[in-house]
Design an enzyme around this catalytic site. Structure first.
Site, PDB file in Angstrom:
ATOM      1  N   TYR A 163      -1.054  -1.013  10.690  1.00  0.00           N
ATOM      2  CA  TYR A 163      -1.371  -1.561   9.367  1.00  0.00           C
ATOM      3  C   TYR A 163      -0.230  -1.276   8.390  1.00  0.00           C
ATOM      4  CZ  TYR A 163      -3.300  -1.661   4.635  1.00  0.00           C
ATOM      5  OH  TYR A 163      -3.479  -1.892   3.288  1.00  0.00           O
ATOM      6  N   SER A 186       0.837  -1.198   0.000  1.00  0.00           N
ATOM      7  CA  SER A 186       0.000   0.000   0.000  1.00  0.00           C
ATOM      8  C   SER A 186       0.869   1.244   0.000  1.00  0.00           C
ATOM      9  CB  SER A 186      -0.844  -0.016   1.273  1.00  0.00           C
ATOM     10  OG  SER A 186      -1.462   1.224   1.470  1.00  0.00           O
ATOM     11  N   LYS A 218       2.594  -3.915   6.517  1.00  0.00           N
ATOM     12  CA  LYS A 218       2.871  -4.029   5.072  1.00  0.00           C
ATOM     13  C   LYS A 218       4.365  -3.809   4.816  1.00  0.00           C
ATOM     14  CE  LYS A 218      -1.189  -4.889   3.382  1.00  0.00           C
ATOM     15  NZ  LYS A 218      -1.484  -6.116   2.638  1.00  0.00           N
TER      16      LYS A 218
HETATM   17  P1  NAD Z   1     -10.757  -6.863   1.350  1.00  0.00           P
HETATM   18  O1  NAD Z   1     -10.905  -6.882   2.829  1.00  0.00           O
HETATM   19  O2  NAD Z   1     -11.957  -6.590   0.531  1.00  0.00           O
HETATM   20  O3  NAD Z   1     -10.109  -8.238   0.858  1.00  0.00           O
HETATM   21  C1  NAD Z   1      -9.240  -9.000   1.635  1.00  0.00           C
HETATM   22  C2  NAD Z   1      -9.724 -10.435   1.578  1.00  0.00           C
HETATM   23  O4  NAD Z   1      -8.838 -11.243   2.375  1.00  0.00           O
HETATM   24  C3  NAD Z   1     -11.125 -10.619   2.164  1.00  0.00           C
HETATM   25  O5  NAD Z   1     -11.897 -11.400   1.271  1.00  0.00           O
HETATM   26  C4  NAD Z   1     -10.897 -11.350   3.472  1.00  0.00           C
HETATM   27  O6  NAD Z   1     -11.971 -12.203   3.801  1.00  0.00           O
HETATM   28  C5  NAD Z   1      -9.620 -12.117   3.154  1.00  0.00           C
HETATM   29  N1  NAD Z   1      -8.823 -12.454   4.348  1.00  0.00           N
HETATM   30  C6  NAD Z   1      -8.453 -11.635   5.357  1.00  0.00           C
HETATM   31  N2  NAD Z   1      -7.716 -12.310   6.259  1.00  0.00           N
HETATM   32  C7  NAD Z   1      -7.616 -13.581   5.789  1.00  0.00           C
HETATM   33  C8  NAD Z   1      -6.971 -14.742   6.261  1.00  0.00           C
HETATM   34  N3  NAD Z   1      -6.305 -14.750   7.426  1.00  0.00           N
HETATM   35  N4  NAD Z   1      -7.049 -15.871   5.526  1.00  0.00           N
HETATM   36  C9  NAD Z   1      -7.726 -15.882   4.343  1.00  0.00           C
HETATM   37  N5  NAD Z   1      -8.370 -14.813   3.849  1.00  0.00           N
HETATM   38  C10 NAD Z   1      -8.308 -13.679   4.570  1.00  0.00           C
HETATM   39  O7  NAD Z   1      -9.596  -5.820   1.016  1.00  0.00           O
HETATM   40  P2  NAD Z   1      -9.113  -5.247  -0.397  1.00  0.00           P
HETATM   41  O8  NAD Z   1      -9.468  -3.823  -0.442  1.00  0.00           O
HETATM   42  O9  NAD Z   1      -9.546  -6.162  -1.478  1.00  0.00           O
HETATM   43  O10 NAD Z   1      -7.543  -5.345  -0.175  1.00  0.00           O
HETATM   44  C11 NAD Z   1      -6.784  -6.444  -0.633  1.00  0.00           C
HETATM   45  C12 NAD Z   1      -5.341  -6.242  -0.217  1.00  0.00           C
HETATM   46  O11 NAD Z   1      -4.877  -5.012  -0.742  1.00  0.00           O
HETATM   47  C13 NAD Z   1      -5.134  -6.178   1.291  1.00  0.00           C
HETATM   48  O12 NAD Z   1      -3.949  -6.869   1.605  1.00  0.00           O
HETATM   49  C14 NAD Z   1      -4.986  -4.701   1.560  1.00  0.00           C
HETATM   50  O13 NAD Z   1      -4.195  -4.448   2.680  1.00  0.00           O
HETATM   51  C15 NAD Z   1      -4.326  -4.209   0.278  1.00  0.00           C
HETATM   52  N6  NAD Z   1      -4.599  -2.787  -0.003  1.00  0.00           N
HETATM   53  C16 NAD Z   1      -5.891  -2.340  -0.061  1.00  0.00           C
HETATM   54  C17 NAD Z   1      -6.129  -0.990  -0.291  1.00  0.00           C
HETATM   55  C18 NAD Z   1      -7.549  -0.442  -0.311  1.00  0.00           C
HETATM   56  O14 NAD Z   1      -7.707   0.763  -0.116  1.00  0.00           O
HETATM   57  N7  NAD Z   1      -8.564  -1.246  -0.587  1.00  0.00           N
HETATM   58  C19 NAD Z   1      -5.055  -0.095  -0.478  1.00  0.00           C
HETATM   59  C20 NAD Z   1      -3.771  -0.598  -0.452  1.00  0.00           C
HETATM   60  C21 NAD Z   1      -3.552  -1.956  -0.214  1.00  0.00           C
HETATM   61  N1  UFG Z   2     -12.727  11.968   3.089  1.00  0.00           N
HETATM   62  C1  UFG Z   2     -13.713  12.878   3.397  1.00  0.00           C
HETATM   63  N2  UFG Z   2     -14.870  12.395   3.930  1.00  0.00           N
HETATM   64  C2  UFG Z   2     -15.081  11.075   4.152  1.00  0.00           C
HETATM   65  C3  UFG Z   2     -14.069  10.156   3.817  1.00  0.00           C
HETATM   66  C4  UFG Z   2     -12.890  10.645   3.299  1.00  0.00           C
HETATM   67  O1  UFG Z   2     -13.564  14.073   3.218  1.00  0.00           O
HETATM   68  O2  UFG Z   2     -16.170  10.710   4.666  1.00  0.00           O
HETATM   69  C5  UFG Z   2     -11.477  12.480   2.500  1.00  0.00           C
HETATM   70  C6  UFG Z   2     -10.239  12.174   3.333  1.00  0.00           C
HETATM   71  O3  UFG Z   2     -10.046  13.157   4.321  1.00  0.00           O
HETATM   72  C7  UFG Z   2      -9.154  12.148   2.252  1.00  0.00           C
HETATM   73  C8  UFG Z   2      -9.885  11.584   1.023  1.00  0.00           C
HETATM   74  O4  UFG Z   2     -11.273  11.811   1.269  1.00  0.00           O
HETATM   75  O5  UFG Z   2      -8.738  13.454   1.964  1.00  0.00           O
HETATM   76  C9  UFG Z   2      -9.651  10.112   0.822  1.00  0.00           C
HETATM   77  O6  UFG Z   2      -9.942   9.414   2.025  1.00  0.00           O
HETATM   78  P1  UFG Z   2     -10.103   7.834   2.091  1.00  0.00           P
HETATM   79  O7  UFG Z   2     -10.490   7.494   3.495  1.00  0.00           O
HETATM   80  O8  UFG Z   2     -10.985   7.352   0.996  1.00  0.00           O
HETATM   81  O9  UFG Z   2      -8.637   7.294   1.755  1.00  0.00           O
HETATM   82  P2  UFG Z   2      -7.249   7.570   2.481  1.00  0.00           P
HETATM   83  O10 UFG Z   2      -6.356   8.223   1.485  1.00  0.00           O
HETATM   84  O11 UFG Z   2      -7.428   8.241   3.773  1.00  0.00           O
HETATM   85  O12 UFG Z   2      -6.768   6.076   2.822  1.00  0.00           O
HETATM   86  C10 UFG Z   2      -6.666   5.059   1.826  1.00  0.00           C
HETATM   87  C11 UFG Z   2      -6.938   3.700   2.457  1.00  0.00           C
HETATM   88  C12 UFG Z   2      -5.892   3.366   3.470  1.00  0.00           C
HETATM   89  C13 UFG Z   2      -4.544   3.439   2.831  1.00  0.00           C
HETATM   90  C14 UFG Z   2      -4.340   4.799   2.201  1.00  0.00           C
HETATM   91  C15 UFG Z   2      -3.051   4.857   1.432  1.00  0.00           C
HETATM   92  O13 UFG Z   2      -8.218   3.714   3.094  1.00  0.00           O
HETATM   93  O14 UFG Z   2      -6.090   2.037   3.926  1.00  0.00           O
HETATM   94  O15 UFG Z   2      -5.401   5.064   1.272  1.00  0.00           O
HETATM   95  O16 UFG Z   2      -3.037   3.949   0.412  1.00  0.00           O
HETATM   96  F1  UFG Z   2      -3.610   3.251   3.791  1.00  0.00           F
END
Ligand code: NAD
Ligand code: UFG
Length: 356
Positions: free
Chosen positions: A150, A126, A154
């Site tokens: 978190y 991430s 990572k």
């Molecule tokens: P998500 O929660 O929708 O998907 C993660 C999946 O992993 C889920 O289906 C969950 O059930 C499964 N899971 C969790 N723990 C598990 C375990 N111990 N064993 C087996 N399955 C398990 O999240 P996502 O948004 O699809 O994110 C996927 C990956 O990308 C994650 O590793 C997350 O940290 C990373 N990531 C997500 C974002 C974001 O904003 N969505 C940003 C950067 C990185």
């Molecule tokens: N925001 C609002 N109102 C809301 C939600 C968000 O104004 O109700 C704003 C936040 O302040 C920020 C922007 O919208 O300026 C984006 O916010 P998000 O919560 O959608 O995303 P972030 O950038 O805060 O965080 C995301 C993921 C994290 C990850 C990070 C960096 O949620 O898990 O990107 O990759 F760590």
């Protein structure tokens, strides 16, 4: 011969979209998920999109015995490791749970890969590993100063994979640092299903548009950004999904360790997103300007040039498509996978405002 890719966390938001992209590219996804943050009904939806049911195993990525069995019973060519926990605030409250799932889970997975002789791994990292960035666009060589358990989990996995590759240079490891994934598959059949009140901007916007939430609280309007609201690099989840296919293709037979940003390289403010959402969907969004959210950074976006150069990957979908596709998913599935208001043929997101 079809190549099988083990997709841990393949039932989740990004993983499910990656399964669609893998199948479209001729790969056979094999999902391993414990459904702790996803819904088993995603498998049926994937079947509809892909045209056949993807293979799946219900279980935990930390379960060594299960993983051993999975690698013994399937000819796996590569692994994409999405399974993990991702809520920043939750990680502050439950750090051990985060380190156990994200770090120990990857240790178990990598050890079983090694035992099975599978050495191609694409890892979901991430942009949060950068912490407060010194500049934007952020290059991969920027310092990493993650600010939450978190983010540190990572970063620890990234370091562990670097050590693994150093000791076993025949591994192919690609670490992908995602910026802000949004959007949904254009069919409206799969998408993001946050539990409870969404933290993230796009799902919150969608729930304001359906009337489930009264108004969007803009977290801070006094940042040093063009309109005072926070700026992020939003990237369409199908672009991300295709980035994983490009990574798997690149890794095939080519040992190495690569760390790549996946983003658009373009920053949009909260107001930009609200305005584009209203334009693309025709839905008015009530909003209130509120205080800054603790822990938020004013602005950052990624430099995706390296992913383009090495994988030939570039995000193709713009903000209008991200908004229209998020909205289509939300509108068709107001209660996520538990509900469905009808199937819709794929559209270009840009046409959605007229269609509604
Ligand atoms: P998500 O929660 O929708 O998907 C993660 C999946 O992993 C889920 O289906 C969950 O059930 C499964 N899971 C969790 N723990 C598990 C375990 N111990 N064993 C087996 N399955 C398990 O999240 P996502 O948004 O699809 O994110 C996927 C990956 O990308 C994650 O590793 C997350 O940290 C990373 N990531 C997500 C974002 C974001 O904003 N969505 C940003 C950067 C990185
Ligand atoms: N925001 C609002 N109102 C809301 C939600 C968000 O104004 O109700 C704003 C936040 O302040 C920020 C922007 O919208 O300026 C984006 O916010 P998000 O919560 O959608 O995303 P972030 O950038 O805060 O965080 C995301 C993921 C994290 C990850 C990070 C960096 O949620 O898990 O990107 O990759 F760590």
């Amino acid at each position: 011969m079809t190549r099988t890719v083990l997709v841990t966390g393949g039932a989740g938001f990004i993983g499910s979209h990656a399964c669609v992209a893998l199948a479209a590219a001729g790969y056979e996804p094999l999902i391993l998920d414990n459904f702790c943050n996803s819904d088993v009904r995603v498998i049926e939806r994937l079947s509809e999109i892909i045209g056949k049911a993807p293979a799946f195993v219900e279980g935990d990525v930390r379960d060594k015995v299960l993983l051993h069995k999975v690698f013994r019973e399937h000819e796996i060519d590569a692994v994409i490791h999405f399974a993990g926990l991702k809520a920043v605030g939750d990680s502050v409250a439950h750090p051990l749970h985060y380190y156990d799932t994200n770090v120990s889970g990857t240790v178990v997975l990598a050890a079983e890969m090694q035992r099975a002789g599978v050495k191609t791994l694409v890892f979901s990292s991430s942009a949060t590993v950068y912490g407060e960035p010194e500049c934007s666009p952020i290059p991969e060589g920027a310092d990493c100063r993650p600010e939450s358990p978190y983010g540190r989990s990572k970063h620890m996995v990234e370091q562990m994979l670097t050590d693994l590759h150093r000791s076993q240079p025949d591994w192919n490891v690609i670490v992908l640092r995602y910026f802000n994934p949004v959007g949904a598959h254009e069919s409206g059949l799969i998408g993001e299903q946050p539990r409870g009140k969404p933290n993230n901007l796009m799902p919150y916007l969608c729930q304001v548009a359906t009337g489930e939430r009264q108004s969007l609280q803009v977290h801070g309007s006094d940042y040093a950004t063009p309109d005072g609201t926070g700026v992020r690099d939003y990237v369409h989840v199908m672009d991300l999904a295709e980035g994983h296919v490009a990574a798997v293709k690149h890794a095939g037979g080519r040992p190495g360790l690569l760390t790549l940003n996946l983003g658009t390289g373009q920053g949009y403010s909260v107001m930009d997103v609200i305005n584009e959402f209203e334009r693309a969907t025709g839905q008015p969004i009530a909003r209130q300007l509120g205080p800054r959210r603790p822990g938020d950074v004013a602005a950052y976006w990624g430099d995706p040039a390296r992913a383009h150069k090495l994988l030939g990957w570039k995000a193709r979908r713009g903000l209008a498509e991200m908004c229209a596709d998020s909205w289509r998913w939300q509108r068709r599935n107001p209660a996520g996978y538990a509900s469905r208001l009808g199937v819709e043929v794929a559209h270009s997101g840009i046409e959605l405002a007229q269609e509604l």
